[in-house]
Design an enzyme around this catalytic site. Structure first.
Site, PDB file in Angstrom:
ATOM      1  N   LYS A  95      38.668  23.473  13.291  1.00 43.88           N
ATOM      2  CA  LYS A  95      37.645  24.104  13.020  1.00 43.88           C
ATOM      3  C   LYS A  95      38.112  25.330  11.911  1.00 43.88           C
ATOM      4  O   LYS A  95      36.997  25.649  11.435  1.00 43.88           O
ATOM      5  CB  LYS A  95      36.991  25.010  14.247  1.00 43.88           C
ATOM      6  CG  LYS A  95      36.196  23.999  15.003  1.00 43.88           C
ATOM      7  CD  LYS A  95      34.876  24.029  15.630  1.00 43.88           C
ATOM      8  CE  LYS A  95      34.249  22.799  16.161  1.00 43.88           C
ATOM      9  NZ  LYS A  95      33.043  23.220  16.934  1.00 43.88           N
TER      10      LYS A  95
ATOM     11  N   ASP B  48      31.780  28.269  21.243  1.00 39.15           N
ATOM     12  CA  ASP B  48      32.578  27.952  22.321  1.00 39.15           C
ATOM     13  C   ASP B  48      33.958  28.506  22.452  1.00 39.15           C
ATOM     14  O   ASP B  48      34.622  28.733  23.211  1.00 39.15           O
ATOM     15  CB  ASP B  48      32.698  26.577  22.933  1.00 39.15           C
ATOM     16  CG  ASP B  48      31.243  25.998  23.616  1.00 39.15           C
ATOM     17  OD1 ASP B  48      31.020  26.789  24.505  1.00 39.15           O
ATOM     18  OD2 ASP B  48      30.879  25.043  23.226  1.00 39.15           O
TER      19      ASP B  48
END
Length: 393
Positions: A80, A128
């Site tokens: 990410k 998250d």
């Protein structure tokens, strides 16, 4: 050694894919190329390792298992790092044009040329953990304020990691999907800019930029492999990673691109349910999965537009597979490399091992002794305390 992987059934549905050009149209080849050109200039850029798990492949009666380890990526611990930070830069670039009439290049942003303007802009997202860390890092790199919304089950260690990059971390009651809604509402009320890895109606550009950033990882893979694998098993979540990877692979290899299998937790299998119903389908998260990065109940429409054309199969796996898969990488068999892999990283590996124990499923998925499996190890130990607990358990 693999007994645990035959102790519970995998849910599988084959998918009658739709025909279309989403793999070219949603994320254009030029978008992937532009993202790669930018990200490869960032300080600390090095390709992450693509390991070959030869002993494990032999043990499972497969020809090859390739494991792309995203744990070292920019020191942020996951793939990410590629998406959130790049999308942050693109949002700031567009806002400098729209609000200040400044035609800034991304290199201008990196140099701090427009810091007096970017520090008036607030970027916001829900996470998250991994996407938020990337966005916080990117906001700091490009000189913007950053607010991150996390839900009740996100660990404090992951929250601290985001704060270390200057983000204001706000914890909410509820689950990931609740945090997405609250982040969106607060952004609209305050004039902030959402940088999300999921899409919704009239909100597609930042998620497209996120997926374009992920293409760096796929580009590294295709440069190392002389021929396409037969199968690629991709984590679910909202679908952004999977959609990016399979689109980039299809652009590279066309009809020879690998068979795409999507893997999700049983506790958060919105893409699996969408495949069964052949339409976008949300699921209620009644219990959080150990695969924290995949605990998403609402699929991204943008990602689904690609997956409905490219994915052949959808799997749901139980949480009991995850700790054994992590331990197997940490303490490998034979001469395979030791790899530090987080909970969400091993979804594809866990599914591969379980499939190999089930002749019916092997046949259904076309997996045999000549199969070459590509796996994306999407994260390292992004929560070190949790990782140590799992590995020592």
């Amino acid at each position: 050694m693999f007994d645990i992987f035959s102790s519970a059934a995998i849910q599988h549905t084959s998918y009658n894919r739709h025909t279309g050009e989403a793999f070219n149209n949603v994320i254009a080849p030029q978008s992937f190329a532009d993202a790669s050109s930018e990200i490869m200039t960032w300080d600390g850029y090095v390709p992450t390792p693509l390991y070959r798990l030869e002993t494990l492949a032999q043990s499972l009666n497969l020809q090859n298992i390739f494991y792309k380890d995203e744990g070292p990526r920019f020191g942020l611990g996951s793939f990410k790092a590629l998406g959130g930070a790049y999308a942050a830069a693109k949002v700031l670039q567009r806002e400098l044009t729209n609000k200040f009439n400044e035609k800034a290049s991304l290199s201008d942003l990196r140099s701090g040329k427009y810091a007096s303007l970017t520090n008036t802009i607030t970027l916001v997202s829900a996470t998250d953990g991994n996407h938020g860390r990337s966005l916080a890092w990117g906001a700091q790199k490009f000189g913007a304020d950053c607010k991150i919304y996390i839900h009740a089950e996100v660990s404090e260690e992951r929250a601290k990691a985001m704060r270390s990059y200057g983000a204001d971390v706000i914890r909410i009651d509820g689950d990931y999907d609740d945090s997405v809604r609250i982040a969106k509402t607060n952004a609209e009320e305050n004039g902030w800019f959402v940088v999300s890895d999921t899409s919704w109606e009239n909100y597609t550009q930042p998620p497209t930029d996120v997926m374009a950033g992920y293409g760096v990882m796929t580009n590294e893979i295709t440069q190392e492999l002389s021929q396409p694998p037969s199968h690629v098993l991709l984590q679910g979540g909202v679908g952004g990673l999977a959609a990016s990877v399979c689109a980039a692979l299809r652009q590279k290899w066309g009809k020879d691109s690998p068979r795409v299998i999507i893997v999700e937790p049983e506790l958060a299998n919105c893409l699996y349910k969408s495949a069964i119903k052949d339409t976008l389908t949300s699921v209620h998260i009644a219990e959080e999965t150990i695969m924290a990065g995949l605990s998403c109940g609402e699929p991204s429409p943008l990602a689904w537009s690609i997956l409905r054309e490219e994915a052949s199969d959808f799997l749901s796996i139980p949480d009991i597979f995850i700790a054994p898969a992590m331990k197997l990488l940490a303490k490998p068999i034979g001469n395979d490399p030791g790899i530090i892999a987080g909970e969400s990283a091993v979804a594809g590996l866990a599914a591969t091992i379980a499939i190999s124990q089930d002749e019916r499923l092997r046949k259904s998925l076309g997996i045999n002794t000549t199969s070459q499996i590509l796996l994306i190890g999407s994260e390292g130990a992004t929560d070190k305390a949790l990782y140590d607990k799992i590995i020592s358990g």
